[in-house]
Enzyme design. Sequence first.
Site, PDB file in Angstrom:
ATOM      1  N   HIS A  26     -14.049 -83.242  47.873  1.00 11.79           N
ATOM      2  CA  HIS A  26     -15.042 -82.175  47.790  1.00 11.79           C
ATOM      3  C   HIS A  26     -14.417 -80.862  47.342  1.00 11.79           C
ATOM      4  CE1 HIS A  26     -13.392 -82.231  51.872  1.00 11.79           C
ATOM      5  NE2 HIS A  26     -13.643 -80.938  51.954  1.00 11.79           N
ATOM      6  N   LYS A  70      -9.964 -71.497  56.099  1.00 12.09           N
ATOM      7  CA  LYS A  70     -11.042 -71.897  55.207  1.00 12.09           C
ATOM      8  C   LYS A  70     -11.684 -70.640  54.618  1.00 12.09           C
ATOM      9  CE  LYS A  70     -14.437 -75.587  54.989  1.00 12.09           C
ATOM     10  NZ  LYS A  70     -14.994 -76.717  55.745  1.00 12.09           N
ATOM     11  N   SER A  92      -4.322-119.208  55.320  1.00 11.14           N
ATOM     12  CA  SER A  92      -5.697-119.692  55.259  1.00 11.14           C
ATOM     13  C   SER A  92      -6.335-119.466  53.894  1.00 11.14           C
ATOM     14  CB  SER A  92      -6.551-119.011  56.335  1.00 11.14           C
ATOM     15  OG  SER A  92      -6.169-119.423  57.623  1.00 11.14           O
ATOM     16  N   GLU A 119      -7.842-104.218  56.599  1.00 13.95           N
ATOM     17  CA  GLU A 119      -8.566-104.559  55.370  1.00 13.95           C
ATOM     18  C   GLU A 119      -8.850-103.348  54.485  1.00 13.95           C
ATOM     19  OE1 GLU A 119      -9.104-107.930  58.170  1.00 13.95           O
ATOM     20  OE2 GLU A 119      -9.453-105.766  58.378  1.00 13.95           O
ATOM     21  N   ARG A 178     -13.903-123.244  52.982  1.00 17.63           N
ATOM     22  CA  ARG A 178     -12.809-123.700  53.833  1.00 17.63           C
ATOM     23  C   ARG A 178     -12.551-125.195  53.691  1.00 17.63           C
ATOM     24  NH1 ARG A 178     -12.757-123.246  60.471  1.00 17.63           N
ATOM     25  NH2 ARG A 178     -10.576-123.846  60.792  1.00 17.63           N
TER      26      ARG A 178
END
Length: 609
Positions: free
Chosen positions: A71, A241, A337, A358, A465
């Site tokens: 921003h 600020k 996996s 993640e 799977r």
Amino acid sequence: MPERDVPYLCELAAQLRVDSVRSSAAAGSGHPTSSLSAADLMAVLFAHHLRYDFDDPDNPANDHLIFSKGHASPLLYALFKAAGAITDEEMLTFRKRGSRLEGHPTPRLPWVDVATGSLGQGLPVGVGVALAGRRLDHLPYHVWVLCGDSELAEGSIWEAAEHAAYEGLANITAIIDVNRLGQRGPTRHGWDTGAYARRFGAFGWHTIEVDGHDPGEIDYALSDARKTRRRPTVILARTRKGEGVNAVENREGAHGKPLKDPEHAIYELGGDRGVTVKVSPPDSSRPPHVFDSGPTEWPVFEVGTKAATRTAYGAALKALGAARGDIVAVDGEVADSTKSEEFAHAFPERFFECYIAEQEMVATAVGLQVRRWVPYVSTFAAFLTRAHDFIRMGGVSGANVRIVGSHAGVSIGEDGPSQMGLEDLAMLRAVHGSTVLYPCDANQTAALVTTMADIPGISYLRTTRGDTPVIYDPGERFPVGGSRVLRHSPDDRATVIAAGVTVHEALAAADALKAEGVSVGVVDMYSIKPVDQAVLIEAATTTGNLITVEDHRPEGGLGDAVLDAVSELGPRVIKLTVRGLPGSATPAEQLADAGIDKDAIMAAVRRLL
């Protein structure tokens, strides 16, 4: 830093503040106060420490600057103007229709690596860029990330902090603009830079606390950050600020608004003095490291056998890695996996383990592709929901990232609903410019994994799977946007459209119905976005009855993709999807309970007819 440089740096910072006010006033919107607080930090960085050739933004030796606090774009554009990259006229097109200078930065500007503005993303992506420099490019460029103190509440910041420290990324520096005020009021820790230092220090970062308006302290901190070895650095700069403008300086309620009296603010800041900055180009121009590419043995699965599509993904990724040295893999501690461990074993130097983080996993991939590497990201489809905002912003960035979600749908069996990806197709279809693929057998998977390497934007491959029958010959091609008609006759009363695991259920149902004298077509819709509209229109106009069957929720998946393609033709469409909340059961029981197995398809055909 020589004392004589201080007046110039103060003048440069004032010019950056003036231009931040001017552009926001011209736009009638923006975040000038968030820009004013960080002007001194960026003035010193550009004048003394950033190594960047604005005439050659693709120079691999360039440093990288990421505005995580996107921003504060008025400040970034003011910097680009001061460096001679854009004109004053263009700067004043800020937030205007058709302008490259959007409300938050995007790579429409060649000097912007990634889109920012969703807070908490710049530092995680910066970690990915730093990893590319250290482990892949073998180049000494530095990654500078400007963060706001408010975004330190985001969990993704701390995923990045731990990952950077674990990897010993001395080539990344986070500059935190601790201006105390967020959007609605004070931040959690206010001006307590020590609180932030303790947190970063606990993760193993080198921490420096400075007065963010003192050029000498800032210069020392930036120099120290560049010289630090074996760990990343965070500069915690206490700022005000709205610095320099009395009406808004350190005052609540001014966030995200242009100044009410910009002319007086510019006068208060000393006026427009046209100060510029010459950014030093990188010292080295040597090319990045290149990994070997060569011939490979592509995986082959015999028709009539069974293999899991996730297994095919691992084998194909390994083969692709041998064929192309630019392929890299990123995983979230489930490589055994997802089967990306095959790539990890073959090419450990190009494999990135992000552990169970993640958001950082996807951000790492976005950062790697900034440096032109070709990342494949894999985890359970269900866990990609945690990283959805990073995937969404990857679409905004135009990032080229390949995502593979394994263990999709109820067909995973006994693990239950927490592990079942049942929303992923909808999530990925909604991403701007995305491609969504869902193979049903091992050879189709291997072909699509290879195709994904050259698909622009965000692409997604969904894998299963359990073992499924191999129905396609090795080496067959499956173009994006295509489909395969597996059963068809002039006597078809309906067309069953399936993808992934349900293709085999649809084939079994069609064969059983044929024995009863009922003919139905079967289409393998392996490309869900873009969808094969031509085949769907033909099925809709010939049989008039379509049955979609998918291991996914009703909203946003295969059924909706089909409806979008044929809605104007008005065929009858029945959607077989997972509507209830699954429990634990065998894969076959799960398909039956969800109403998406062979028997459910046959029952739907009978009801339809």
